[in-house]
Design an enzyme around this catalytic site. Sequence first.
Site, PDB file in Angstrom:
ATOM      1  N   TYR A  11      50.413  42.650  65.477  1.00  0.00           N
ATOM      2  CA  TYR A  11      50.378  41.843  65.311  1.00  0.00           C
ATOM      3  C   TYR A  11      49.416  41.236  64.306  1.00  0.00           C
ATOM      4  CZ  TYR A  11      51.435  36.337  65.532  1.00  0.00           C
ATOM      5  OH  TYR A  11      51.300  35.229  64.942  1.00  0.00           O
ATOM      6  N   LYS A  31      51.508  40.974  60.849  1.00  0.00           N
ATOM      7  CA  LYS A  31      51.277  39.738  59.826  1.00  0.00           C
ATOM      8  C   LYS A  31      50.255  39.332  58.501  1.00  0.00           C
ATOM      9  CE  LYS A  31      53.219  37.082  62.504  1.00  0.00           C
ATOM     10  NZ  LYS A  31      54.262  36.003  61.719  1.00  0.00           N
TER      11      LYS A  31
HETATM   12  P1  NDP Z   1      58.631  31.290  69.295  1.00  0.00           P
HETATM   13  O1  NDP Z   1      58.133  32.401  70.198  1.00  0.00           O
HETATM   14  O2  NDP Z   1      58.611  29.308  69.719  1.00  0.00           O
HETATM   15  O3  NDP Z   1      60.349  31.446  68.847  1.00  0.00           O
HETATM   16  C1  NDP Z   1      59.986  32.375  68.393  1.00  0.00           C
HETATM   17  C2  NDP Z   1      61.716  32.578  67.476  1.00  0.00           C
HETATM   18  O4  NDP Z   1      61.780  33.483  66.727  1.00  0.00           O
HETATM   19  C3  NDP Z   1      63.140  31.779  68.068  1.00  0.00           C
HETATM   20  O5  NDP Z   1      63.619  30.878  67.921  1.00  0.00           O
HETATM   21  C4  NDP Z   1      63.584  33.138  68.854  1.00  0.00           C
HETATM   22  O6  NDP Z   1      64.525  33.246  69.030  1.00  0.00           O
HETATM   23  C5  NDP Z   1      62.917  33.742  67.091  1.00  0.00           C
HETATM   24  N1  NDP Z   1      63.202  35.558  67.058  1.00  0.00           N
HETATM   25  C6  NDP Z   1      61.973  36.056  67.727  1.00  0.00           C
HETATM   26  N2  NDP Z   1      62.772  37.567  67.972  1.00  0.00           N
HETATM   27  C7  NDP Z   1      63.256  37.123  66.776  1.00  0.00           C
HETATM   28  C8  NDP Z   1      63.465  38.383  65.768  1.00  0.00           C
HETATM   29  N3  NDP Z   1      63.935  39.796  66.806  1.00  0.00           N
HETATM   30  N4  NDP Z   1      65.216  38.440  65.922  1.00  0.00           N
HETATM   31  C9  NDP Z   1      65.496  37.278  65.372  1.00  0.00           C
HETATM   32  N5  NDP Z   1      64.691  35.884  66.214  1.00  0.00           N
HETATM   33  C10 NDP Z   1      63.914  36.249  66.642  1.00  0.00           C
HETATM   34  O7  NDP Z   1      57.597  30.926  68.237  1.00  0.00           O
HETATM   35  P2  NDP Z   1      56.701  30.518  67.401  1.00  0.00           P
HETATM   36  O8  NDP Z   1      57.077  29.207  67.163  1.00  0.00           O
HETATM   37  O9  NDP Z   1      55.283  30.531  68.328  1.00  0.00           O
HETATM   38  O10 NDP Z   1      56.361  31.076  66.033  1.00  0.00           O
HETATM   39  C11 NDP Z   1      57.559  31.382  64.968  1.00  0.00           C
HETATM   40  C12 NDP Z   1      56.505  31.876  63.695  1.00  0.00           C
HETATM   41  O11 NDP Z   1      55.427  31.435  64.104  1.00  0.00           O
HETATM   42  C13 NDP Z   1      56.396  33.593  64.131  1.00  0.00           C
HETATM   43  O12 NDP Z   1      55.892  34.838  63.385  1.00  0.00           O
HETATM   44  C14 NDP Z   1      54.441  33.450  65.123  1.00  0.00           C
HETATM   45  O13 NDP Z   1      54.108  34.833  64.721  1.00  0.00           O
HETATM   46  C15 NDP Z   1      54.085  32.019  64.243  1.00  0.00           C
HETATM   47  N6  NDP Z   1      53.165  31.840  64.542  1.00  0.00           N
HETATM   48  C16 NDP Z   1      52.384  31.038  65.662  1.00  0.00           C
HETATM   49  C17 NDP Z   1      51.557  30.429  66.192  1.00  0.00           C
HETATM   50  C18 NDP Z   1      51.678  29.815  67.478  1.00  0.00           C
HETATM   51  O14 NDP Z   1      50.599  29.614  67.807  1.00  0.00           O
HETATM   52  N7  NDP Z   1      52.350  29.557  68.211  1.00  0.00           N
HETATM   53  C19 NDP Z   1      50.613  30.307  65.602  1.00  0.00           C
HETATM   54  C20 NDP Z   1      50.080  31.547  64.158  1.00  0.00           C
HETATM   55  C21 NDP Z   1      51.391  32.090  64.030  1.00  0.00           C
HETATM   56  P3  NDP Z   1      65.451  34.379  70.385  1.00  0.00           P
HETATM   57  O15 NDP Z   1      64.578  34.828  71.445  1.00  0.00           O
HETATM   58  O16 NDP Z   1      66.540  34.155  70.791  1.00  0.00           O
HETATM   59  O17 NDP Z   1      65.146  35.792  69.404  1.00  0.00           O
END
Ligand code: NDP
Length: 264
Positions: free
Chosen positions: A157, A161
């Site tokens: 990760y 990133k």
């Molecule tokens: P969530 O797990 O809440 O949501 C992730 C979203 O991405 C969902 O809509 C999921 O839908 C979709 N997703 C995951 N994998 C795929 C894929 N292969 N293709 C298409 N869609 C995909 O994540 P967060 O909101 O927590 O995170 C969003 C972004 O923010 C990420 O990139 C994460 O690394 C980053 N981030 C998050 C932090 C946190 O503390 N939450 C901190 C720092 C960065 P589905 O499963 O249906 O595909």
Amino acid sequence: MDLQLRDKVAVITGGSIGIGLAVAEGLAAEGVQVALCARNGERAQQRAEEIAAKYGVRTLGFAADVTDTSALDSFVTEVVQTFGGVDILINNAGTGSEETVMEASDDRWQYYWDLHLMAAVRLSRAVVPSMRQHGGGIILNNASICATQPLYYEPIYNVTKAALVMFSKCLANELIKDNIRVNAINPGLVMTPDWQKTAKLLTADTDTTWEQYLDKIAKDNAPIGRFASPEEIANLFVFLCSPRSSYCVGSTYYIDGGWLNVTK
Ligand code: NDP
């Protein structure tokens, strides 16, 4: 402040829950038409319909795994057919990992490379021609504080990133001549269902509640002492999409409650 975003078209990967959904809602509240993709197309469609009903904007929910190049092509084709073009791209889909460098397979590295970096590369290539036709655009890449300050349990990760942040800088330099502004955002702890699910699992047979578990993580790490809400993060995304942020180019914006330890 009028953010001057009305009737723009935004593509948001992973827009069905968490930060991506909050960004979609934040943009829709400013009158932006939003296209969401996620692997679970039913959930993406439901959220898209709810946003359309709530904010009176046109929306699209689409099933696409961003690690699948043909699914990405289908998504972009559908977006262009529906809305006539793209003004804003939010590369948000992503997830944490857990491994050691010594034990992780090449396949695992490749999956996260495709998820966090190549999806952003491929989607940028696909939508930039439309942005050029519209006279400009915005690309925002949702990276993580881990791009700079790694968490020990997720090296893949952290590395992927970090690559996304460098990609943002390179793309920004290449596209600013076309009035396309590229930036990256590095969130810290953001309260999403995924964190809650993990906390519930880890505290299942213990005296600690999942809320106490997450509260301790926040207090141990972020000087602000709490997680951000997805909406707090989305506010920065929305501002960076707006012409009001016209001098923001090729930067990485931390939004982490003070977690980044610059004194180390
Ligand atoms: P969530 O797990 O809440 O949501 C992730 C979203 O991405 C969902 O809509 C999921 O839908 C979709 N997703 C995951 N994998 C795929 C894929 N292969 N293709 C298409 N869609 C995909 O994540 P967060 O909101 O927590 O995170 C969003 C972004 O923010 C990420 O990139 C994460 O690394 C980053 N981030 C998050 C932090 C946190 O503390 N939450 C901190 C720092 C960065 P589905 O499963 O249906 O595909």
